[in-house]
Design a protein around this motif. Structure first.
Motif, short mmCIF file in Angstrom:
data_model
loop_
_atom_site.label_atom_id
_atom_site.label_comp_id
_atom_site.label_asym_id
_atom_site.label_seq_id
_atom_site.Cartn_x
_atom_site.Cartn_y
_atom_site.Cartn_z
N ILE A 82 0.86 -1.19 0.00
CA ILE A 82 0.00 0.00 0.00
C ILE A 82 0.89 1.23 0.00
N ARG A 83 0.68 2.10 -0.99
CA ARG A 83 1.42 3.37 -1.02
C ARG A 83 0.44 4.53 -0.96
N LEU A 84 0.68 5.45 -0.03
CA LEU A 84 -0.14 6.64 0.13
C LEU A 84 0.65 7.84 -0.38
N GLY A 85 0.27 8.33 -1.56
CA GLY A 85 1.05 9.43 -2.12
C GLY A 85 0.49 10.01 -3.40
N LEU A 86 -0.65 9.47 -3.88
CA LEU A 86 -1.25 10.04 -5.09
C LEU A 86 -1.59 11.52 -4.87
N PRO A 87 -1.47 12.33 -5.90
CA PRO A 87 -1.28 11.97 -7.31
C PRO A 87 0.18 11.70 -7.71
N SER A 88 1.14 11.90 -6.79
CA SER A 88 2.53 11.64 -7.13
C SER A 88 2.78 10.14 -7.30
N GLY A 89 3.69 9.78 -8.19
CA GLY A 89 4.13 8.40 -8.33
C GLY A 89 3.15 7.48 -9.01
N ARG A 90 2.15 8.03 -9.70
CA ARG A 90 1.14 7.17 -10.33
C ARG A 90 1.75 6.23 -11.37
N GLY A 91 2.79 6.70 -12.05
CA GLY A 91 3.37 5.89 -13.12
C GLY A 91 4.46 4.94 -12.66
N LEU A 92 4.74 4.90 -11.37
CA LEU A 92 5.81 4.03 -10.86
C LEU A 92 5.27 3.23 -9.69
N GLU A 93 4.80 2.02 -9.98
CA GLU A 93 4.15 1.21 -8.96
C GLU A 93 5.17 0.56 -8.03
N PRO A 94 4.71 0.08 -6.86
CA PRO A 94 5.61 -0.66 -5.97
C PRO A 94 6.28 -1.83 -6.68
N TYR A 111 -1.50 -1.32 -4.11
CA TYR A 111 -2.58 -0.37 -4.01
C TYR A 111 -2.00 1.04 -3.88
N LEU A 112 -2.42 1.95 -4.77
CA LEU A 112 -1.98 3.34 -4.73
C LEU A 112 -3.16 4.20 -4.28
N LEU A 113 -2.94 4.94 -3.18
CA LEU A 113 -4.00 5.76 -2.60
C LEU A 113 -3.51 7.20 -2.40
N GLU A 114 -4.45 8.09 -2.19
CA GLU A 114 -4.09 9.47 -1.87
C GLU A 114 -3.66 9.56 -0.41
N GLY A 115 -2.82 10.53 -0.12
CA GLY A 115 -2.34 10.74 1.25
C GLY A 115 -0.89 11.14 1.25
N SER A 125 -1.82 15.27 -0.16
CA SER A 125 -3.22 15.05 -0.53
C SER A 125 -3.92 14.46 0.69
N PRO A 126 -5.22 14.72 0.84
CA PRO A 126 -5.93 14.20 2.02
C PRO A 126 -6.11 12.69 1.97
N PHE A 127 -6.12 12.08 3.13
CA PHE A 127 -6.35 10.63 3.26
C PHE A 127 -7.77 10.31 2.79
N ALA A 143 -7.32 -12.90 1.59
CA ALA A 143 -6.67 -13.62 2.70
C ALA A 143 -5.16 -13.37 2.72
N ILE A 144 -4.76 -12.14 2.41
CA ILE A 144 -3.34 -11.76 2.49
C ILE A 144 -3.07 -11.32 3.93
N ASP A 145 -2.07 -11.92 4.58
CA ASP A 145 -1.85 -11.60 5.99
C ASP A 145 -0.57 -10.83 6.26
N CYS A 146 0.15 -10.40 5.21
CA CYS A 146 1.33 -9.55 5.39
C CYS A 146 1.18 -8.31 4.50
N VAL A 147 1.37 -7.14 5.09
CA VAL A 147 1.12 -5.88 4.38
C VAL A 147 2.25 -4.90 4.66
N SER A 148 2.67 -4.18 3.63
CA SER A 148 3.60 -3.06 3.82
C SER A 148 2.86 -1.77 3.49
N ILE A 149 3.15 -0.72 4.27
CA ILE A 149 2.51 0.58 4.06
C ILE A 149 3.60 1.64 3.96
N ALA A 150 3.55 2.43 2.90
CA ALA A 150 4.51 3.52 2.74
C ALA A 150 3.76 4.77 2.31
N SER A 151 4.04 5.88 2.95
CA SER A 151 3.45 7.15 2.53
C SER A 151 4.54 8.19 2.33
#
Length: 518
Positions: A82-94, A111-115, A125-127, A143-151
């Motif tokens: 999960i990356r929180l940073g849109l609209p930046s980085g839309r063209g460069l996925e994890p 998953y690319l989200l705003e924030g 950008s707002p969450f 049923a994915i049980d491991c997640v990384s989050i970067a903003s």
């Protein structure tokens, strides 16, 4: 009393120490079952020292298990990125730029989200609560049980990562999460990569820590245990379960710290010669000099704090050509005792050369007496030249520094290199890595970008220093002993407001009553 154990790819080394005194040491081949090797090492040092289990205050472990898992693409869990940073980085996925095999090992859900925020604290950008809820539902359905989050700029403001993590835990109580601000430095792509690798190792880390704890318990040890980090400090068992990736490159780090303790030198160059490679590093004020470069782990760019190490393809098992003018990088590695000529094999290795030259008494010297003297001399010159050139490349200045020689293959260097001010071969140098693990402190590091025009320098350094102290305490340090060990300030002249990048490292003694071998 402390026990230090370093589990390498070739050997498992162990020592038991009373303060700075080495009471017993052992060096054995690493077993396929790592726990069995640890048990054997514990058995040996306890028997040799005569120390009762009740008198052991702590066990310190250095391990390559997590590094090997990444390099060999095994024991890795599928991870939702999960990356929180849109609209930046839309063209460069994890996972952009990752080798295909490791990207596939972690699965393909991103998953690319705003924030996120900007470097100066302004909101990027707002969450987006609705979008975040949809992501949580999708992760639960898969049923994915491991997640990384970067903003974006989460080391400056981690609130978006924390908010996303809280939403995941509300829906999935057993989910394993790595928030990038807790493991990486500034630079979102490298920090995101670090968080992804760490998240992929979380399930494996649970099994490894439990295995270590079971091995200690089986030997009657109820003391806490700690694991070496890649900056020369330790973390307790619970911290390892959360941050296994912080063990990357801890082996060379332990060797440098052990070399400092064995010689009393805080500023020197250390050469750790093993069966396959010679790792050359620099001691600065008793700790390894850290690399300022982007570090690749298993082909993945990260921004972990890592020691600045030059690895040469030269070790005790390195293959030598018929003329003696080419040595390594290929090696027989852990098969040296079976394939080296002095041990009854047919392969000419660097160890055979040293024995043939009369510089070491190992194995059966009669098996190398037929070697041509010119070949032996040429090989010795090649070894000396390779190591001398390595020292020259790693020197922090033109001034010569003392050189400390450690590792099981230290016999390869038979005389002082020209680039060294002096050469030290300390007692117990063959188990310097285990000694480094045994004597290590617990550390924490905090990094921020601040404007001294907005916040006075003294106040800013105090705030960041306190964050580093709290991280050290969380990793297992005794609060009353923690102090700031290093401050690094880098002025970013291209940014407004006199922005400065500040990194603070704090270290303290192990809180022996707070850790638990569980």
């Amino acid at each position: 009393m402390r026990i230090g154990i370093d589990v390498g790819g070739t050997h498992t080394d162990a020592v038991i120490m009373r303060g700075s005194e080495v009471l017993a040491a052992t060096k054995a081949e690493t077993s396929a079952n790592v726990s069995d090797g640890i048990l054997a090492a514990l058995e040996t040092v306890l028997e040799l020292s005569g120390i009762a289990e009740i008198d052991v205050e702590a066990v310190m472990l250095g391990t390559t298990q997590f590094t090997n898992a990444v390099v060999e693409r095994r024991e890795l869990s599928h991870v939702a990125a999960i990356r929180l940073g849109l609209p930046s980085g839309r063209g460069l996925e994890p996972k952009a730029g990752w080798p295909d095999d490791i990207a596939e090992a972690l699965g393909g859900r991103s998953y690319l989200l705003e924030g996120g925020f900007l470097y100066d604290g302004r909101e990027l950008s707002p969450f987006d609560e609705r979008a975040a809820t949809a992501v949580v539902e999708d992760i639960a359905a898969r049923a994915i049980d491991c997640v990384s989050i970067a903003s974006a700029f989460s080391p400056m403001n981690p609130e978006p990562e924390r908010r996303m993590a809280a939403m995941l835990r509300d829906k999935l109580p057993n989910v394993r999460i790595t928030e990038s601000h807790r493991i990486g430095r500034l630079g979102i792509l490298e920090r995101e990569n670090a968080a992804l690798l760490n998240a992929a190792l979380l399930s494996f880390a649970e099994r490894v820590v439990s295995s270590f704890a079971a091995a200690l318990k089986a030997r009657g040890l109820t003391c806490p245990f700690f694991v070496s980090q890649n900056d020369g400090t330790l973390m307790d068992a619970s911290f390892v379960r959360e941050f296994p990736a912080l063990t990357f490159a801890s082996g060379p780090t332990n060797s440098l710290r052990g070399a400092a303790r064995l010689t009393g030198l805080d500023n020197a160059i250390v050469i750790d010669i093993g069966g396959t490679t010679s790792d050359i590093g620099v001691l600065q004020d008793g700790f390894p000099r850290e690399s300022n470069l982007v570090i690749e782990v298993g082909g993945v760019r990260t921004n972990f704090r890592m020691p600045d190490i030059l690895a040469l393809g030269l070790g005790g098992g390195s293959l030598v050509d018929e003329q003696g003018t080419s040595i390594g990088p290929k090696s027989v590695g852990h098969r040296l005792m079976q394939e080296g000529r002095v041990f009854g094999g047919d392969t000419l290795t660097a160890t055979d050369i040293v024995v043939a030259a009369g510089k070491a008494q190992i194995g059966d010297v009669s098996r190398v007496t037929d070697l041509d003297a010119g070949v032996v001399d040429a090989a010795l010159t090649k070894i000396r030249t390779m190591l001398n050139d390595g020292i020259e490349r790693m020197k922090p200045s033109s001034d010569a520094l003392p050189v400390i020689l450690v590792g099981g293959g230290a016999i390869l260097l038979t005389s002082k290199p020209d680039a060294a001010a002096e050469l030290h071969r300390p007692e117990h140098s063959d188990v310097a890595n285990a000694i480094g693990a045994a004597i290590a402190q617990v550390g924490g590091e905090a990094e921020r970008m601040v404007s001294y025009e907005e916040v006075p320098r003294k106040e800013a350094l105090a705030q960041i220093g306190q964050e580093a102290v709290e991280l050290a305490v969380a990793a297992g340090a005794e609060r009353s002993t923690v102090a700031v060990a290093d401050i690094e300030e880098t002025t970013l002249s291209y940014m407004d407001g006199g922005t400065t990048r500040v990194r603070v490292k704090a270290v303290g003694e192990v809180a022996l009553l707070s850790g638990a071998a569980s």
